[in-house]
Each structure stands twice: as C-alpha cells, then as structure tokens.
Design an enzyme around this catalytic site. Structure first.
Site, mmCIF file in Angstrom:
data_model
loop_
_atom_site.group_PDB
_atom_site.id
_atom_site.type_symbol
_atom_site.label_atom_id
_atom_site.label_comp_id
_atom_site.label_asym_id
_atom_site.label_seq_id
_atom_site.Cartn_x
_atom_site.Cartn_y
_atom_site.Cartn_z
ATOM 1 N N ASP A 11 0.230 -1.068 -0.183
ATOM 2 C CA ASP A 11 0.161 -0.326 0.147
ATOM 3 C C ASP A 11 1.134 1.591 0.040
ATOM 4 O OD1 ASP A 11 -1.892 -2.263 -0.280
ATOM 5 O OD2 ASP A 11 -2.978 -1.109 1.807
ATOM 6 N N ASP A 21 -4.773 -0.536 -1.230
ATOM 7 C CA ASP A 21 -5.655 -0.482 -0.549
ATOM 8 C C ASP A 21 -7.157 -0.157 -2.057
ATOM 9 O OD1 ASP A 21 -7.090 -1.408 1.919
ATOM 10 O OD2 ASP A 21 -7.515 0.755 2.772
ATOM 11 N N HIS A 35 -10.583 0.951 -2.500
ATOM 12 C CA HIS A 35 -12.027 1.043 -2.112
ATOM 13 C C HIS A 35 -12.952 1.341 -3.003
ATOM 14 C CE1 HIS A 35 -10.618 -0.144 1.857
ATOM 15 N NE2 HIS A 35 -10.151 1.127 2.141
ATOM 16 N N HIS A 52 -10.335 7.061 1.828
ATOM 17 C CA HIS A 52 -9.366 6.725 1.050
ATOM 18 C C HIS A 52 -9.071 5.870 0.732
ATOM 19 C CE1 HIS A 52 -9.575 3.887 4.578
ATOM 20 N NE2 HIS A 52 -8.393 3.454 3.412
ATOM 21 N N LYS A 97 -7.219 -4.738 -2.717
ATOM 22 C CA LYS A 97 -7.347 -5.752 -1.172
ATOM 23 C C LYS A 97 -8.172 -4.175 -0.938
ATOM 24 C CE LYS A 97 -4.121 -4.332 1.550
ATOM 25 N NZ LYS A 97 -4.575 -3.379 1.941
ATOM 26 N N CYS A 129 -2.452 -2.506 7.616
ATOM 27 C CA CYS A 129 -1.112 -3.399 6.735
ATOM 28 C C CYS A 129 -0.530 -4.339 7.030
ATOM 29 C CB CYS A 129 -1.913 -2.810 5.536
ATOM 30 S SG CYS A 129 -3.985 -2.241 5.323
HETATM 31 C C1 VGL Z 1 -5.132 0.560 5.813
HETATM 32 C C2 VGL Z 1 -6.019 2.324 7.015
HETATM 33 C C3 VGL Z 1 -6.631 1.940 6.180
HETATM 34 C C4 VGL Z 1 -3.404 0.740 5.541
HETATM 35 C C5 VGL Z 1 -5.497 1.070 4.821
HETATM 36 O O1 VGL Z 1 -3.053 0.086 4.481
HETATM 37 O O2 VGL Z 1 -2.246 0.333 6.766
HETATM 38 N N1 VGL Z 1 -4.937 2.068 7.037
HETATM 39 N N2 VGL Z 1 -6.924 0.847 5.439
HETATM 40 ZN ZN ZN Z 2 -8.279 1.024 3.906
#
Ligand code: VGL
Ligand code: ZN
Length: 185
Positions: free
Chosen positions: A15, A57, A59, A76, A101, A140
């Site tokens: 990420d 990430d 979403h 985010h 993901k 993550c």
């Molecule tokens: C993450 C917060 C929300 C990460 C992903 O990639 O660490 N943190 N979604």
């Molecule tokens: Zn996230």
C-alpha cells in the site's frame, strides 16, 4: 543494505499509495520516505529474480471502513482516484504482481493475504520466505506480516521501509510482531 535475498524469497510491498503519503487523505508523516528504501529493494529483487508483489488498498466509494459508515477511517484510496495510485516515485516493475484489497463494500481487508489468492500464488511459486515493507506499519503491514507467519513463511520486515500512522503504537506493534515470529531487519 541489510537485505540479502535467497532463492524462494518474495518481496511484498504493501500500500505505498498517495493517500498514505503527505498530502493524502490518510497521510502518514514521512510516508513517502519509504519510497527510496523500497525502490532499492525492488531493484535488488529484480536483479536476483525475486518476485515482487505490490498490494493496494482499493476501496469503492462509501466503503464500510469509512467514517461515513461508522468505520475507523476517513475516506481514502477510492478506486480510480489519484489518492489510490501508487506514489509516483515508486518503481513498480512491469512484472510486479498486483494484489488489490478492500474492494468489497461490506468487508475490510488489512492483510494482503486476506481472500486475495496470494497464498495460492506463493505455494505455486514454492516460496519459503517473505520480505514485507510498506504502509502503514501498525495496520496493513502488521496484518500482512502476521498472516505470512500464520501461513508458515519465514517473515522478514525491513522497518526502514515502513512507517507508523501513530508512533504511539510503535512498541506495542513491534512486540506483537516479534512475539509472532516476525524478524525485524
Ligand atoms: C490502511 C488504514 C486503512 C493501510 C488501509 O494500508 O495500512 N490503513 N486502510
Ligand atoms: Zn483502507
């Protein structure tokens, strides 16, 4: 550099996206500082024919993890937005394997192993050890490293190539990872 790849290693880059870097929607202080460290690891992996996985990430709008739905985070990494893109200086190799993901409305996935098919890939490749870096360390990256251990991989975490959202969690997170068997480099 403390990294010495062996045959049957893989590198998992978690990420490293604009929203987790300064100026992003869930920005980590110094999140972008992992980029040169990770680029050097990627270059070394490429030289040694070590497969590189990059997770993102990813979403949908109105994802369950967003505060508008009672989740823990501001909006985010919305699919297709600038914030969801990898940091522009991250040198993602053409042959990198992409792991997306958090793409379902109703569940969050912190770990790159969570229902992504990653284990099948690693089994198929006869992987023995995984190197984990990226953002964020207590979310993550932690979830990914713990799942790597659960799946019986020797798991190495290069802390230079990670950052915390909140440094107050640092000692607790390190202890949890070390207790699980994650090796810090
Ligand atoms: C993450 C917060 C929300 C990460 C992903 O990639 O660490 N943190 N979604
Ligand atoms: Zn996230």
């Amino acid at each position: 550099m403390k990294v010495t790849f062996q045959p049957n290693d893989v590198l998992i880059v978690v990420d490293v996206q604009n929203d987790f870097c300064p100026g992003g929607k869930l920005a980590l202080d110094e999140g972008d500082e992992v980029v040169p460290v990770i680029n050097a690891m990627i270059a070394q992996a490429q030289e040694s024919d070590i497969p590189v996985f990059v997770s993102r990430d990813w979403h949908p709008r109105h994802h369950v993890s967003f505060d508008e739905r009672g989740g823990s985070w501001p909006e985010h990494c919305v699919q297709g937005t600038k914030g969801a893109e990898f940091h522009p200086d991250l040198s993602v190799p053409d042959n990198a394997r992409l792991v997306s993901k958090g793409a379902r409305f109703d569940i969050d996935q912190y770990s790159a192993f969570d229902k992504t098919g990653l284990v099948s890939e690693l089994v198929h490749m006869n992987v023995k050890r995984v190197w984990v870096v990226g953002l964020a360390l207590e979310v993550c990256v932690k979830a990914t490293a713990l799942d790597a251990v659960k799946n019986d991989y020797e798991t190495l975490l290069v802390e230079d190539g990670t950052r915390f959202i909140d440094r107050a969690d640092a000692e607790k997170t390190r202890a949890e990872l070390k207790d699980a068997g994650v090796i810090f480099k």
